[in-house]
Scaffold this active site. Structure first.
Site: not given
Ligand code: NAD
Ligand code: UGA
Length: 480
Positions: A170, A225, A281
């Site tokens: 994602e 990713k 992340c």
């Molecule tokens: P999160 O911690 O918000 O959510 C994960 C959820 O999974 C929790 O609610 C937890 O209780 C649940 N969980 C864990 N083990 C479980 C199990 N065995 N059965 C059922 N539920 C279970 O995490 P997130 O931010 O949603 O991130 C999830 C993944 O997506 C990570 O690998 C992260 O790197 C990736 N990712 C996150 C973002 C972001 O913006 N947060 C963006 C892109 C990718």
């Molecule tokens: C980031 C990536 O942008 C997503 O594509 C990815 O899916 C995600 O991580 C993930 O894998 O979790 P996110 O962390 O939600 O998304 O937000 P961003 O907008 O990327 O910002 C990340 C951090 O960088 C923030 O603290 C933001 O303030 C900072 N940032 C961003 C800067 O300091 N300068 C910039 O120009 C942009």
């Protein structure tokens, strides 16, 4: 299995990714039943709350999407096994944080939750199930997932089961999750089984143009990713490193960013200097990449990527240090207002927020911090700072004895004017729209003079701050 036959999806993990992603899939595919499951009952209850302002994830536009689909074909539940058994396709969207102990501690991803999911899917799935890695994973994780699933395929403990594993990372960013999901730059699907890839592509094709759906092998998808996040974070460390040089030389990082960003080979995005990147992340994924490079015998490549994180940590400490230096070398017993605690605007997420490290450094120096954030609650701040909140002191009273003894304290402030009252400085650490429109002529008289504004997000209008009689430090701004 023909592509069109996906009728039931289960997503394990109702977090920042699982919740919004499945809400958009359900919204765009009304004939597909989508069930998001989690072991966290409180989180599931919040997703089911009839008051849409109480969803566990704050994302602009999410409430409307959930409101349209929930109860129709979008469901939130803790009945994990039932949802897996009913699904043609299971997304694994659980947390993959950095390991805190054992082999690879501090760098490798902790895959215990992913492995637990794979085992649960192996146990509870029925018939043919497409298993989709949505979590961000180290390259070659699908090997382990496949091994766990195929052990069950071969076992003789019941009805026939079969699995196909896909990687579908994602790319949404928090704060813009809904537009990112509704109009993605690309959807990436890695896999070995063309019919499984087509089945997942057919879900996205309900709203994403087919030319934006990229198909790769499993390992390219997993590695893309980590690489995308590493490249984005690298740009932030690059511009922050240049920002420090701007401060030393009289250049202005905003002007430099504009000048280089107009080069179409560089591009203008992700060149905003700030207090360092936060979020759950960037740091975790780069450290994971570093770990993989070392594991595969590439120590120089590992060092290269590790420096992106080193510069980020340095930037956060540097900002705290700058505040102390400007305030006559000490903040002990001084009141400081911190505006913004979330790691970026438009989210309630504080994971790895720069505000945490900066506030901790200032607390260590004995500061008294009034912390304001429009979406982060006091309990979360206390957990992040590992320090319970104190009660707010009277703005007019001088420093308390406890404060002058050097003990750092903090308290939550719902009101900006109250946070600023009696403060020697305001630090802006999150770029909430709110903070762009502050009336400095009203706030300045509430502060103890001489007072400072430290704008780590370039949100204030410098002329307004200076006109109000305040001193101003902006990230990356040198004195010409
Ligand atoms: P999160 O911690 O918000 O959510 C994960 C959820 O999974 C929790 O609610 C937890 O209780 C649940 N969980 C864990 N083990 C479980 C199990 N065995 N059965 C059922 N539920 C279970 O995490 P997130 O931010 O949603 O991130 C999830 C993944 O997506 C990570 O690998 C992260 O790197 C990736 N990712 C996150 C973002 C972001 O913006 N947060 C963006 C892109 C990718
Ligand atoms: C980031 C990536 O942008 C997503 O594509 C990815 O899916 C995600 O991580 C993930 O894998 O979790 P996110 O962390 O939600 O998304 O937000 P961003 O907008 O990327 O910002 C990340 C951090 O960088 C923030 O603290 C933001 O303030 C900072 N940032 C961003 C800067 O300091 N300068 C910039 O120009 C942009």
């Amino acid at each position: 299995m023909p592509a069109a036959s996906i009728r039931s999806i289960c997503c394990i993990g109702a977090g920042y990714v699982g919740g919004p992603t499945m809400a958009v899939i359900a919204d765009r595919c009304p004939t597909v039943q989508v069930t998001v499951v989690d072991i966290n009952q409180t989180r599931i209850d919040a997703w089911n709350d009839s008051d849409l302002s109480k969803l566990p994830v704050y994302e602009p536009g999410l409430d409307a999407v959930v409101g349209r689909a929930r109860g129709r074909n979008l469901h939130f539940s803790t009945a994990v096994d039932d949802a897996i058994a009913a699904a043609d396709m299971v997304f694994i969207s659980v947390n993959t944080p950095t390991k805190t102990k054992g082999l690879g501690a501090g760098q490798a991803s902790d895959l215990r939750w992913v492995e637990a999911c794979a085992r649960q899917v192996a146990k509870s799935a029925t018939g043919h199930t497409i298993v989709v890695e949505k979590s961000t994973l180290p390259v070659r994780t699908a090997e382990a997932v496949k091994a766990i699933l195929s052990a069950k395929e071969q076992s003789s403990d019941g009805a026939q089961k079969s699995f196909a594993v896909l990687s579908n990372p994602e790319f949404l960013a928090e704060g813009t999750a809904i537009p990112d999901l509704e109009s993605p730059d690309r959807v990436l699907i890695g896999g070995e089984h063309p019919e499984a890839i087509d089945a997942l592509a057919s879900i996205y094709e309900n709203w994403v143009s087919p030319d934006r759906i990229l198909r790769t092998n499993l390992w390219s998808s997993e590695l893309s990713k980590l690489t995308a996040n590493a490249f984005l974070a690298q740009r932030i460390s690059s511009i922050n490193s240049v920002g420090a040089l701007c401060e030393a030389t009289g250049a202005d990082v905003r002007e430099v960013a504009r000048a280089i960003g107009t080069d179409s080979r560089i591009g203008s995005k992700f060149l905003q200097a700030g207090p360092g990147f936060g979020g759950s992340c960037f740091q975790k994924d780069i450290l994971n990449l570093v770990y993989l490079c070392r594991h595969f015998g590439l120590p120089d490549v590992a060092d290269y990527w590790e420096s992106v994180v080193t510069v980020n940590t340095w930037q956060q400490h540097r900002i705290a240090r700058t505040v102390v230096q400007k305030l006559f070398g000490t903040v002990t017993g001084k009141r400081l207002a911190i505006l913004g605690f979330a790691f970026k605007a438009d989210t309630n997420d504080t994971r790895e927020a720069p505000a945490i490290r900066i506030a901790q450094d200032l607390l260590e120096e004995g500061a008294q911090l009034a912390i304001h954030d429009p979406k982060v609650d006091a309990e979360q701040i206390a957990r992040d700072l590992k320090l319970p909140a104190s009660s707010a002191p009277d703005a007019d009273s001088g420093p308390t004895r406890a404060a002058l003894s050097g003990e750092g304290t903090w308290w939550p402030s719902e009101d900006i004017a109250a946070a600023v009252s009696g403060a020697d400085a305001v630090l802006i650490l999150t770029e909430w729209q709110h903070y762009r429109d502050l009336d400095w002529s009203h706030l300045a008289p509430l502060m103890r003079q001489p007072a400072w504004v430290f704008d780590a997000r370039s949100v204030v209008k410098p002329a307004d701050v200076l006109k109000a009689g305040l001193q101003l430090w902006r990230v990356g701004e040198g004195q010409p």
